[in-house]
Design an enzyme around this catalytic site. Structure first.
Site, short mmCIF file in Angstrom:
data_model
loop_
_atom_site.label_atom_id
_atom_site.label_comp_id
_atom_site.label_asym_id
_atom_site.label_seq_id
_atom_site.Cartn_x
_atom_site.Cartn_y
_atom_site.Cartn_z
N ASN A 105 2.24 8.85 -3.17
CA ASN A 105 3.32 8.69 -2.20
C ASN A 105 3.85 10.05 -1.78
OD1 ASN A 105 4.51 7.63 -4.93
ND2 ASN A 105 6.36 8.07 -3.83
N ASP A 106 5.13 10.29 -1.80
CA ASP A 106 5.73 11.44 -1.10
C ASP A 106 5.02 12.79 -1.24
OD1 ASP A 106 7.55 9.39 -1.39
OD2 ASP A 106 9.10 10.61 -2.30
N SER B 257 10.06 13.02 -6.94
CA SER B 257 9.86 14.03 -5.90
C SER B 257 10.68 15.29 -6.07
CB SER B 257 10.17 13.41 -4.54
OG SER B 257 9.11 12.58 -4.18
N GLN C 139 3.42 12.79 -5.08
CA GLN C 139 3.71 11.74 -6.04
C GLN C 139 2.41 11.00 -6.30
OE1 GLN C 139 7.28 10.53 -7.35
NE2 GLN C 139 6.73 12.69 -7.43
C1 FRU Z 1 10.62 8.12 -1.92
C2 FRU Z 1 10.83 8.01 -3.42
C3 FRU Z 1 11.67 9.16 -3.91
C4 FRU Z 1 11.28 9.25 -5.35
C5 FRU Z 1 9.81 8.91 -5.29
C6 FRU Z 1 9.28 8.17 -6.50
O1 FRU Z 1 9.48 7.52 -1.46
O2 FRU Z 1 11.42 6.75 -3.73
O3 FRU Z 1 13.07 9.00 -3.72
O4 FRU Z 1 11.51 10.53 -5.88
O5 FRU Z 1 9.62 8.12 -4.14
O6 FRU Z 1 7.90 8.08 -6.47
#
Ligand code: FRU
Length: 496
Positions: free
Chosen positions: A38-39, A99, A55
Site C-alpha cells: 500500500n502507501d 507509513s 507499506q
Molecule cells: C493509509 C494507511 C496509513 C497507515 C498505513 C497502514 O493507507 O492507513 O494511515 O500508516 O496505511 O498500512
C-alpha cells in the site's frame, strides 16, 4: 535474535525471487517485489538516486503485518528492488511498521521516520501509535535504541493515541527538521500536528497545523506539507468521506488544500480545497523535492474501498504506485503532469490530425497496453455541439475500458466495468470538466494494468487500475454527433 523478523522476510524474498516476475507486472509503475503493497513511504533522493519504500506484506496479497519494502531508481520510472528494510520486531512496532518518510541527516546517514503500532495492553483491542526512527545507509537500517521518538505523551489533550501516524519529515533552510503527522480527536476528526527537531531523534510539538471541521471526512491520514508556486499546500488522505458534488466521493479520498502558512501561529490557513485525483484508484500520496527543484508526487494507485478481492488469484502481487507526477499551482488549483522523464521512453509515434469521428472508429497503428496517447477534440461544426465522445481501450470483443465526455453536462467518465473484474465494487466515476465549446485535451497513459488520464494539461487527473488480460489491446474512438480529433500515440519502452 535481533531483527529476527527482518531476516526472515529477507530470506523469504530471496526464496520467492522470480515468482512475481516482471512479465506479469507493470513496467513503469512500481509494484511490490512479492505480496501486498500500500502507501508510498520514505520517498526521497539519497546518495545519487531516488528511494521509494512502501507499506508491504511480503507473505500474502492481502494487508497484514506491515513491513517496509524498498526500491531505488535514477529516473523515477525504472525501479530496482532492494531487500525489505523494516519488519515489526520491537515492542513499540509489534503490530506493524506503518507509513512514514525519510531524510538525509547532516552526517550523511539516512533517517527513516515511521509509525510503530503496538497493543494497548489489558483487555483493549485497540493499538497505540507512536513515531519511531531507523537509521541506515540506503540498504540496511537499525531501529533507534531510544524509540519511540514521538510518543503519545506529546499529543495535545483530547487527541486519540490510537490514531496518530504517518510522519512526513522535511529540512528547513536553517538546517532544522520539521514533520507533520496525522491525529484525531475523540470524535475521530482529523488534526495535522507539526513537530520540530534539530537531529531527527528528539522532537518537540509545535502546533496543530490544521484541523478537520467535519466537512472533509474524519481521520486525516498521510499528510504532506510544502511550499509551491508562492502558496503552501497541504495534502491529506481523509477516511470516511462524504461526497460533495463531483469534487469528493465516498470513502477514502484525497484532498489538496491550497493556502498560506502563518508563521507566528504556526498554522496553515486553507484558501481552497479540491480532490487530488478524480478517478477510482489513488490514495495516500507523498511528495519529494527533486535535486532540480521539482515537487514530484507518487500515490498508492489503489483505494481501500476497491482493493478487496481485486487481485487475480494467479497473481503473486497486489498494489501499484501511480506514475510520479510533477505538481504546480496555477490559478489557485493543483496541476499534475507525468514526470518529464517519461518522454525519453516514447517511441513509434503515430499521429492523425483533423480526424472526423462519428460513430465508432479505429485508426491504423493506434493500439497497445503500454502507450502514451495525446488526444485533442473539438466539435466539427462550432455551432453544433456533439452529444458524447469516447475513447475505449484495453479492448477486444469481450473487454473494454472507456473514457467518455459529455459536453452538455461537462462530465468526463471513466468506466472499467468490462475490464476483467468479477467484483461489484465501484467501476465508474465522473468528473466535472468545465468548458462551453466542446474542446477537450486528454493524455492517457496505459501501463498494462492501469490508466492515468491527465485532463486539460493536468488540471485534473483520473486514475484507475484494470485487470484486463494483456491480449485486449484495442483502442477505438466514438462520437455521438460530429467531432474533430487530433491524436498521437507513442509506444512506451523500458530501458534494458
Ligand atoms: C493509509 C494507511 C496509513 C497507515 C498505513 C497502514 O493507507 O492507513 O494511515 O500508516 O496505511 O498500512
Amino acid at each position: 535474535m535481533k531483527n529476527k523478523n527482518l531476516l526472515f522476510a529477507r530470506t523469504y524474498e530471496q526464496a520467492m525471487a522470480g515468482s512475481a516476475g516482471r512479465e506479469c507486472k507493470p513496467i513503469f509503475h512500481l509494484a511490490p517485489y512479492i505480496g501486498w503493497m500500500n502507501d508510498p513511504n520514505g520517498f526521497c533522493f539519497y546518495q545519487g538516486q531516488y528511494h521509494l519504500f512502501y507499506q508491504y506484506n511480503p507473505y500474502s496479497t492481502e494487508w497484514d503485518s506491515m513491513h517496509w519494502g524498498h526500491a531505488v531508481s535514477r529516473d523515477l520510472l525504472h525501479w530496482t528492488y532492494l531487500p525489505v528494510v523494516l519488519a515489526p520486531d520491537e515492542f513499540y512496532d509489534a503490530q506493524g511498521c506503518f507509513s512514514g518518510s525519510a531524510i538525509e541527516l547532516p552526517d550523511g546517514k539516512h533517517l527513516l521516520l515511521y509509525t510503530g503500532v503496538r497493543d494497548e495492553g489489558g483487555d483493549s483491542e485497540k493499538t497505540v501509535q507512536t513515531q519511531c526512527a531507523a537509521i541506515g545507509d540506503g540498504t540496511d537500517y537499525q531501529k533507534y535504541a531510544g524509540n519511540p521518538v514521538i510518543d503519545e505523551s506529546t499529543l495535545p489533550t483530547g487527541l486519540s493515541r490510537n490514531d496518530f501516524r504517518d510522519p512526513k519529515v522535511w529540512l528547513e533552510a536553517d538546517g532544522s527538521l520539521r514533520c507533520v503527522a496525522g491525529a484525531c480527536d475523540m470524535e475521530h476528526l482529523g488534526r495535522i500536528l507539526l513537530f520540530s527537531s534539530q537531529d531527527g531523534l528528539s522532537w518537540k510539538f509545535e502546533s496543530v497545523l490544521a484541523e478537520n471541521d467535519g466537512r472533509l471526512g474524519r481521520m486525516w491520514e498521510c499528510p504532506d506539507f510544502f511550499p509551491l508556486d508562492g502558496k503552501h499546500v497541504l495534502l491529506v488522505s481523509p477516511q470516511d468521506m462524504l461526497p460533495e458534488g463531483f469534487e469528493y466521493h465516498n470513502g477514502n479520498g484525497t484532498v489538496c488544500m491550497i493556502g498560506r502558512y502563518d508563521g507566528p501561529s504556526k498554522r496553515f490557513i486553507p484558501e481552497a480545497d479540491q480532490a487530488i485525483d478524480y478517478g477510482i484508484d489513488f490514495y495516500a500520496p507523498q511528495t519529494v523535492l527533486t535535486p532540480d527543484g521539482r515537487r514530484v508526487m507518487i500515490g498508492w494507485m489503489q483505494n481501500w474501498d476497491t482493493c478487496k478481492l481485486s487481485g487475480t488469484p494467479d497473481r503473486q502481487w497486489f498494489g501499484q504506485m501511480s506514475l510520479p507526477r510533477e505538481l504546480s499551482v496555477r490559478n489557485g488549483r493543483l496541476f499534475q503532469t507525468p514526470i518529464r522523464e517519461l518522454e525519453q521512453y516514447r517511441s513509434n509515434p503515430v499521429s492523425y490530425r483533423d480526424v472526423e469521428v462519428q460513430g465508432e472508429l479505429t485508426l491504423a497503428g493506434i493500439e497497445g497496453r503500454l502507450v502514451d496517447l495525446e488526444i485533442t477534440i473539438r466539435p466539427s461544426d462550432a455551432s453544433r455541439l456533439y452529444q458524447k465522445f469516447a475513447v475505449r481501450f484495453a479492448q477486444d470483443e469481450r473487454y473494454k475500458t472507456a473514457l467518455s465526455f459529455r459536453p452538455h453536462e461537462s462530465t468526463l467518465k471513466i468506466d472499467r466495468k468490462f475490464s476483467g473484474s468479477r467484483r461489484a465494487y465501484i467501476h465508474q466515476r465522473r468528473s466535472l470538466v468545465p468548458q462551453t465549446d466542446g474542446t477537450l485535451k486528454l493524455r492517457l497513459i496505459l501501463d498494462r494494468f492501469s490508466a492515468e488520464v491527465f485532463v486539460n494539461d493536468g488540471e485534473q487527473v483520473m486514475t484507475a487500475t484494470i485487470t484486463t488480460g494483456l491480449a485486449a489491446k484495442g483502442i477505438s474512438f466514438f462520437a455521438d454527433g460530429q467531432v474533430l480529433m487530433d491524436v498521437t500515440k507513442y509506444d512506451l519502452f523500458a530501458e534494458g
